[in-house]
Write a protein that holds these residues in place. Structure first.
Motif, mmCIF file in Angstrom:
data_model
loop_
_atom_site.group_PDB
_atom_site.id
_atom_site.type_symbol
_atom_site.label_atom_id
_atom_site.label_comp_id
_atom_site.label_asym_id
_atom_site.label_seq_id
_atom_site.Cartn_x
_atom_site.Cartn_y
_atom_site.Cartn_z
ATOM 1 N N ALA A 276 3.284 12.424 13.488
ATOM 2 C CA ALA A 276 4.754 12.403 13.427
ATOM 3 C C ALA A 276 5.352 11.113 13.979
ATOM 4 C CB ALA A 276 5.303 13.587 14.228
ATOM 5 N N ASP A 277 4.528 10.306 14.648
ATOM 6 C CA ASP A 277 5.108 9.212 15.439
ATOM 7 C C ASP A 277 5.255 7.893 14.685
ATOM 8 O OD1 ASP A 277 2.460 8.650 15.239
ATOM 9 O OD2 ASP A 277 2.071 8.454 17.380
ATOM 10 N N LEU A 278 5.187 7.960 13.349
ATOM 11 C CA LEU A 278 5.380 6.795 12.474
ATOM 12 C C LEU A 278 4.265 5.767 12.594
ATOM 13 C CD1 LEU A 278 9.205 6.443 13.126
ATOM 14 C CD2 LEU A 278 8.177 7.294 11.037
ATOM 15 N N SER A 279 3.139 6.171 13.174
ATOM 16 C CA SER A 279 1.980 5.271 13.197
ATOM 17 C C SER A 279 1.376 5.156 11.810
ATOM 18 C CB SER A 279 0.913 5.800 14.164
ATOM 19 O OG SER A 279 1.312 5.600 15.487
ATOM 20 N N HIS A 280 1.512 6.228 11.023
ATOM 21 C CA HIS A 280 0.937 6.249 9.675
ATOM 22 C C HIS A 280 2.020 5.936 8.651
ATOM 23 C CE1 HIS A 280 -2.008 9.370 11.501
ATOM 24 N NE2 HIS A 280 -2.482 8.147 11.643
ATOM 25 N N PRO A 281 1.855 4.881 7.862
ATOM 26 C CA PRO A 281 2.936 4.505 6.937
ATOM 27 C C PRO A 281 3.122 5.520 5.795
ATOM 28 C CG PRO A 281 0.994 3.120 6.607
ATOM 29 C CD PRO A 281 0.711 3.956 7.807
ATOM 30 N N PRO A 282 4.289 6.182 5.738
ATOM 31 C CA PRO A 282 4.540 7.140 4.646
ATOM 32 C C PRO A 282 4.492 6.471 3.278
ATOM 33 C CG PRO A 282 6.191 7.370 6.373
ATOM 34 C CD PRO A 282 5.409 6.132 6.689
ATOM 35 N N GLU A 283 4.720 5.168 3.250
ATOM 36 C CA GLU A 283 4.735 4.436 1.979
ATOM 37 C C GLU A 283 3.356 4.443 1.307
ATOM 38 O OE1 GLU A 283 5.952 3.344 4.924
ATOM 39 O OE2 GLU A 283 8.044 3.754 4.431
ATOM 40 N N LYS A 284 2.333 4.907 1.997
ATOM 41 C CA LYS A 284 0.988 4.964 1.409
ATOM 42 C C LYS A 284 0.672 6.339 0.815
ATOM 43 C CE LYS A 284 -0.850 0.859 2.163
ATOM 44 N NZ LYS A 284 -1.757 0.104 1.293
ATOM 45 N N ILE A 285 1.616 7.274 0.912
ATOM 46 C CA ILE A 285 1.329 8.637 0.432
ATOM 47 C C ILE A 285 0.946 8.623 -1.048
ATOM 48 C CG2 ILE A 285 2.360 10.908 -0.086
ATOM 49 C CD1 ILE A 285 3.995 10.629 2.496
ATOM 50 N N LEU A 286 1.739 7.924 -1.864
ATOM 51 C CA LEU A 286 1.477 7.946 -3.315
ATOM 52 C C LEU A 286 0.082 7.418 -3.630
ATOM 53 C CD1 LEU A 286 4.882 6.803 -4.896
ATOM 54 C CD2 LEU A 286 4.049 9.106 -4.484
ATOM 55 N N GLU A 287 -0.285 6.327 -2.932
ATOM 56 C CA GLU A 287 -1.606 5.731 -3.175
ATOM 57 C C GLU A 287 -2.727 6.682 -2.748
ATOM 58 O OE1 GLU A 287 -3.708 1.563 -1.993
ATOM 59 O OE2 GLU A 287 -1.555 1.672 -1.672
ATOM 60 N N LEU A 288 -2.506 7.353 -1.620
ATOM 61 C CA LEU A 288 -3.527 8.285 -1.119
ATOM 62 C C LEU A 288 -3.696 9.469 -2.077
ATOM 63 C CD1 LEU A 288 -2.542 7.998 2.611
ATOM 64 C CD2 LEU A 288 -4.905 7.822 1.824
ATOM 65 N N VAL A 289 -2.577 9.982 -2.564
ATOM 66 C CA VAL A 289 -2.667 11.125 -3.489
ATOM 67 C C VAL A 289 -3.282 10.674 -4.817
ATOM 68 C CG1 VAL A 289 -1.336 12.833 -4.785
ATOM 69 C CG2 VAL A 289 -0.778 12.378 -2.399
ATOM 70 N N LYS A 290 -2.905 9.498 -5.273
ATOM 71 C CA LYS A 290 -3.472 8.980 -6.540
ATOM 72 C C LYS A 290 -4.990 8.851 -6.428
ATOM 73 C CE LYS A 290 -2.707 5.792 -10.292
ATOM 74 N NZ LYS A 290 -3.217 6.792 -11.191
ATOM 75 N N ALA A 291 -5.463 8.452 -5.249
ATOM 76 C CA ALA A 291 -6.915 8.286 -5.045
ATOM 77 C C ALA A 291 -7.658 9.597 -5.304
ATOM 78 C CB ALA A 291 -7.186 7.773 -3.637
ATOM 79 N N LEU A 292 -6.952 10.726 -5.166
ATOM 80 C CA LEU A 292 -7.603 12.030 -5.378
ATOM 81 C C LEU A 292 -7.824 12.348 -6.853
ATOM 82 C CD1 LEU A 292 -5.921 14.251 -2.634
ATOM 83 C CD2 LEU A 292 -8.159 13.164 -2.586
ATOM 84 N N GLU A 293 -7.321 11.475 -7.741
ATOM 85 C CA GLU A 293 -7.642 11.670 -9.170
ATOM 86 C C GLU A 293 -9.129 11.425 -9.387
ATOM 87 O OE1 GLU A 293 -5.037 9.152 -11.482
ATOM 88 O OE2 GLU A 293 -3.260 10.223 -10.773
ATOM 89 N N LYS A 294 -9.698 10.539 -8.546
ATOM 90 C CA LYS A 294 -11.132 10.219 -8.716
ATOM 91 C C LYS A 294 -11.974 10.739 -7.560
ATOM 92 C CE LYS A 294 -10.549 6.205 -11.626
ATOM 93 N NZ LYS A 294 -9.996 4.869 -11.495
#
Ligand SMILES: Nc1nc2c(ncn2[C@@H]2O[C@H](COP(=O)(O)OP(=O)(O)OP(=O)(O)O)[C@@H](O)[C@H]2O)c(=O)[nH]1
Ligand SMILES: [Mg+2]
Length: 229
Positions: A93-111
């Motif tokens: 919750a502390d903004l250490s993890h960039p939310p802007e990477k969510i789409l890329e992380l989810v897309k990676a699950l296609e493969k």
């Protein structure tokens, strides 16, 4: 639409949560993701749950308040039980993890079956961490290296296919829930997405000697599990 349940464990994060929600839902924006955020709060004395409830009027947020069995890993596992999507994500919750990477992380699950936000993959890094935290983190990662083939086994930012954890038993202590999941499921098809990890700007750290000790106990258990399985 791809449905995603994003689990955010919280303890005393009332300053961070509104900023996090804004960035997460902005990052997801008009994409193909239908994202619900599950805030799993351990009855924080600072009123984080109330802040989350207020935010749920504006964003698709569900709030789960736990009063027993406190701790980061059990909170994430509680979130799994409430996740109604085929994809589950976990983020601090502390903004250490960039939310802007969510789409890329989810897309990676296609493969892949599992996607890790990694500070140690090429292009990833840590910003504003004091030297002692870098040394402890590198040492902790080294100890876990024989257990899993990921560059950042200490990461708390990851996405996975829910079906791969359904019916599985987890028994973590401390903070390293991702390590527990990777060892206990034996998932091998793992994608790594580089992230810039920023030290928390607001709120207090919960990490301390107890957490480091729990990590060593957890590691010992995981090595014993791996040897016996
Ligand atoms: N529900 C719940 N969440 C927790 C608990 N301890 C920590 N968290 C949350 O888990 C996430 C990671 O905890 P942090 O304190 O940021 O740990 P860290 O990133 O290793 O260390 P700092 O960023 O330096 O504090 C944050 O969102 C915390 O609010 C807990 O006991 N219960
Ligand atoms: Mg943190």
């Amino acid at each position: 639409m791809v449905k995603v349940s994003l689990i955010v464990p919280t303890y005393n994060e009332k300053e961070n949560l509104p900023l996090l929600a804004e960035r997460v839902f902005k990052a997801v924006g008009e994409s193909k993701l239908d994202l619900e955020m599950l805030v799993v709060d351990d009855d924080s004395p600072d009123g984080t749950a109330k802040v989350a409830e207020d935010l749920s009027k504006k964003y698709p947020i569900k709030v789960i308040v736990r009063k027993t069995d406190k701790g980061l890993s059990p909170a994430v596992l509680e979130g799994f039980k409430h996740a109604n999507s085929e994809i589950i994500g976990v983020m601090d919750a502390d903004l250490s993890h960039p939310p802007e990477k969510i789409l890329e992380l989810v897309k990676a699950l296609e493969k892949a079956d599992f996607a890790v936000g990694s500070r140690r993959a090429p292009g990833g890094c840590v910003e504003n961490w004091p030297l002692y935290r870098r040394i402890i983190s590198a040492g902790a990662a080294l100890l876990a290296r024989p257990l899993v083939k990921v560059s950042d086994p200490m990461s708390g930012y990851f996405f996975l296919k829910k079906k791969l954890v359904e019916g599985k038993e987890f028994n973590p202590i401390g903070y390293k829930i991702m390590l527990e999941i990777l060892v206990k499921t034996g998932i091998k098809n793992i994608a790594e997405v580089p992230i810039t990890f920023k030290d928390r700007a607001l709120g207090k750290s919960k990490i301390g000697f107890k957490v480091y000790k729990q990590y060593l106990t957890h590691l010992a258990r995981l090595y014993a599990y791996k040897i016996s399985s």
